[in-house]
Design an enzyme around this catalytic site. Structure first.
Site, PDB file in Angstrom:
ATOM      1  N   THR A   1     -11.005  -0.693  -6.493  1.00 55.34           N
ATOM      2  CA  THR A   1     -11.500  -0.872  -5.125  1.00 55.34           C
ATOM      3  C   THR A   1     -12.165   0.434  -4.721  1.00 55.34           C
ATOM      4  OG1 THR A   1      -9.634  -2.320  -4.622  1.00 55.34           O
ATOM      5  CG2 THR A   1     -10.867  -1.433  -2.748  1.00 55.34           C
TER       6      THR A   1
ATOM      7  N   LYS B   1     -14.164  -7.914  -0.752  1.00 57.61           N
ATOM      8  CA  LYS B   1     -12.779  -7.393  -0.734  1.00 57.61           C
ATOM      9  C   LYS B   1     -12.482  -6.697   0.603  1.00 57.61           C
ATOM     10  CE  LYS B   1      -9.062  -4.992  -2.360  1.00 57.61           C
ATOM     11  NZ  LYS B   1      -7.933  -5.204  -3.194  1.00 57.61           N
TER      12      LYS B   1
ATOM     13  N   LYS C   1      -6.277   2.495   2.854  1.00 59.36           N
ATOM     14  CA  LYS C   1      -7.448   2.801   2.006  1.00 59.36           C
ATOM     15  C   LYS C   1      -8.545   1.745   2.221  1.00 59.36           C
ATOM     16  CE  LYS C   1      -9.146   2.715  -2.709  1.00 59.36           C
ATOM     17  NZ  LYS C   1      -8.933   2.582  -4.129  1.00 59.36           N
TER      18      LYS C   1
HETATM   19  P1  NAD Z   1      -2.880   4.121 -10.166  1.00 63.50           P
HETATM   20  O1  NAD Z   1      -2.975   5.429  -9.478  1.00 63.50           O
HETATM   21  O2  NAD Z   1      -1.549   3.594 -10.574  1.00 63.50           O
HETATM   22  O3  NAD Z   1      -3.825   4.114 -11.470  1.00 63.50           O
HETATM   23  C1  NAD Z   1      -5.035   4.825 -11.581  1.00 63.50           C
HETATM   24  C2  NAD Z   1      -5.078   5.418 -12.984  1.00 63.50           C
HETATM   25  O4  NAD Z   1      -6.338   6.049 -13.187  1.00 63.50           O
HETATM   26  C3  NAD Z   1      -4.008   6.486 -13.217  1.00 63.50           C
HETATM   27  O5  NAD Z   1      -3.240   6.136 -14.355  1.00 63.50           O
HETATM   28  C4  NAD Z   1      -4.806   7.773 -13.421  1.00 63.50           C
HETATM   29  O6  NAD Z   1      -4.204   8.677 -14.328  1.00 63.50           O
HETATM   30  C5  NAD Z   1      -6.108   7.223 -13.955  1.00 63.50           C
HETATM   31  N1  NAD Z   1      -7.222   8.144 -13.794  1.00 63.50           N
HETATM   32  C6  NAD Z   1      -7.562   8.878 -12.693  1.00 63.50           C
HETATM   33  N2  NAD Z   1      -8.674   9.606 -12.928  1.00 63.50           N
HETATM   34  C7  NAD Z   1      -9.052   9.314 -14.203  1.00 63.50           C
HETATM   35  C8  NAD Z   1     -10.117   9.758 -15.030  1.00 63.50           C
HETATM   36  N3  NAD Z   1     -11.040  10.624 -14.578  1.00 63.50           N
HETATM   37  N4  NAD Z   1     -10.190   9.262 -16.289  1.00 63.50           N
HETATM   38  C9  NAD Z   1      -9.268   8.390 -16.747  1.00 63.50           C
HETATM   39  N5  NAD Z   1      -8.239   7.929 -16.014  1.00 63.50           N
HETATM   40  C10 NAD Z   1      -8.134   8.391 -14.758  1.00 63.50           C
HETATM   41  O7  NAD Z   1      -3.618   3.064  -9.202  1.00 63.50           O
HETATM   42  P2  NAD Z   1      -3.517   1.470  -9.244  1.00 63.50           P
HETATM   43  O8  NAD Z   1      -2.461   1.003  -8.303  1.00 63.50           O
HETATM   44  O9  NAD Z   1      -3.504   1.014 -10.660  1.00 63.50           O
HETATM   45  O10 NAD Z   1      -4.914   1.079  -8.563  1.00 63.50           O
HETATM   46  C11 NAD Z   1      -6.135   1.144  -9.271  1.00 63.50           C
HETATM   47  C12 NAD Z   1      -7.228   0.543  -8.389  1.00 63.50           C
HETATM   48  O11 NAD Z   1      -6.890  -0.803  -8.061  1.00 63.50           O
HETATM   49  C13 NAD Z   1      -7.430   1.262  -7.055  1.00 63.50           C
HETATM   50  O12 NAD Z   1      -8.804   1.325  -6.786  1.00 63.50           O
HETATM   51  C14 NAD Z   1      -6.687   0.388  -6.062  1.00 63.50           C
HETATM   52  O13 NAD Z   1      -7.211   0.482  -4.739  1.00 63.50           O
HETATM   53  C15 NAD Z   1      -6.926  -0.987  -6.646  1.00 63.50           C
HETATM   54  N6  NAD Z   1      -5.916  -2.000  -6.272  1.00 63.50           N
HETATM   55  C16 NAD Z   1      -4.591  -1.695  -6.349  1.00 63.50           C
HETATM   56  C17 NAD Z   1      -3.652  -2.664  -5.994  1.00 63.50           C
HETATM   57  C18 NAD Z   1      -2.162  -2.377  -6.076  1.00 63.50           C
HETATM   58  O14 NAD Z   1      -1.380  -3.184  -5.548  1.00 63.50           O
HETATM   59  N7  NAD Z   1      -1.738  -1.291  -6.712  1.00 63.50           N
HETATM   60  C19 NAD Z   1      -4.078  -3.923  -5.561  1.00 63.50           C
HETATM   61  C20 NAD Z   1      -5.435  -4.206  -5.532  1.00 63.50           C
HETATM   62  C21 NAD Z   1      -6.354  -3.223  -5.892  1.00 63.50           C
END
Ligand code: NAD
Length: 290
Positions: free
Chosen positions: A87, A162, A237
């Site tokens: 997102t 979204k 967010k």
């Molecule tokens: P998270 O923080 O658990 O995962 C993000 C991952 O990206 C981490 O493991 C981090 O180490 C990695 N990362 C960061 N910078 C990086 C880079 N430069 N290179 C490689 N890896 C890198 O977050 P999440 O909960 O998995 O969410 C991910 C996305 O999904 C976000 O944009 C969030 O808004 C969206 N989202 C999350 C949810 C939820 O319920 N968690 C629901 C819908 C959408």
């Protein structure tokens, strides 16, 4: 299919695992030292992207997406697909898509709803912006990771869908919670309130499917001490992204802005951080008008 998967956190990890379980050849990369069953891990984002037919990114925000896109786009072959499921702001999604297209790639922005449970269970909904050709290639992957993928139009439209959806969700959750707190003070039983509203014109997903009052309606995070679920931090967010987008196109969104301000107070000044977004109800319960 050879797939690169970059960003293996709470969402990306289980999504990638489901693709591997379905028989795809998934090469993963995350900045953090993570191991996901069924994945071969690469030493860099570019190495994970090389030779992949589709590269999926699941990253925290638009700035990180831009940085990762700079690394992987030169490593990807002509006609392959960059599929971003994070997102992020609409502008970053559109800029990255333009950059990918200029390099001869297909680009899709495909943010999800369904949360961590949906990622693990393969029941996410994808809201997809980008070209038809890319959508058709990615379709079989959407079918594994999710239960529904809606093609919303050109690049950025997935993100637009979204944030519009979640702006409605944030506002209706607040309205539902403040109405419950008002009903309490008027001496109206919560069960009676639910029975009326859930079958009347005030009904919404927030009331009917995710009721913020414990012990009322279907099981929801309210019945589990407001453990998320969908965390208030993530709602904040998404509301901020909605207001950033509204500013960019000069759209008047007074209720969206009020919802954004309330969640900002709740998460940053009160006790909302790490709680479900429906914990707005106990917040309102304890407050007066002043
Ligand atoms: P998270 O923080 O658990 O995962 C993000 C991952 O990206 C981490 O493991 C981090 O180490 C990695 N990362 C960061 N910078 C990086 C880079 N430069 N290179 C490689 N890896 C890198 O977050 P999440 O909960 O998995 O969410 C991910 C996305 O999904 C976000 O944009 C969030 O808004 C969206 N989202 C999350 C949810 C939820 O319920 N968690 C629901 C819908 C959408």
């Amino acid at each position: 299919m050879k797939i690169g998967f970059i960003g293996l956190g709470n969402m990306g990890g289980p999504m990638a695992a489901n693709l591997a379980k379905a028989g795809h050849e998934v090469t993963g990369f995350d900045m953090a030292d993570v191991k996901i069953e069924g994945l071969r891990m690469a030493g860099s984002a570019a190495a994970a992207a090389k030779e992949a037919r589709v590269v999926i990114t699941m990253l925290p925000n638009g700035d990180i997406l831009r940085k990762v896109a700079d690394e992987i786009i030169p490593a990807m072959g002509t006609g392959t697909v960059l599929l971003d499921c994070s997102t992020v702001d609409v502008e970053s999604a559109r800029d990255v898509a333009a950059q990918a297209q200029a390099a001869g790639l297909s680009a899709l922005d495909a943010p999800v709803s369904g949360g961590v449970g949906g990622a693990a269970g393969g029941t996410l909904t994808f809201m997809v912006g980008g070209d038809e050709a890319g959508f058709n290639i990615a379709k079989e992957l959407f079918d594994i990771m999710g239960q529904k993928a809606v093609h919303c139009g050109p690049s950025g439209n997935g993100q637009a869908a979204k944030i519009c959806n979640n702006m409605i969700l944030g506002a209706t959750m607040i309205a539902t919670c403040e109405a419950f707190a008002l009903a309490d003070k008027l001496g109206l039983e919560r069960q009676a309130m639910f029975d009326v509203v859930s079958t009347s014109s005030g009904y919404s997903w927030s009331m009917n499917a995710y009721c913020p009052a414990p012990g009322i309606g279907p099981k929801s995070p309210a019945d589990n001490g407001y453990q998320p679920g969908f965390a208030a931090d993530l709602m904040l967010k998404d509301l901020r992204l909605s207001q950033q987008a509204a500013e960019a196109v000069d759209a008047d969104t007074p209720i969206g802005r009020a919802a954004c301000d309330l969640y900002a107070d709740f998460v940053e000044k009160e006790d909302g951080k790490g709680r479900d977004f429906s914990a707005m109800l106990p917040r309102f319960e304890t407050r007066g008008r002043g």
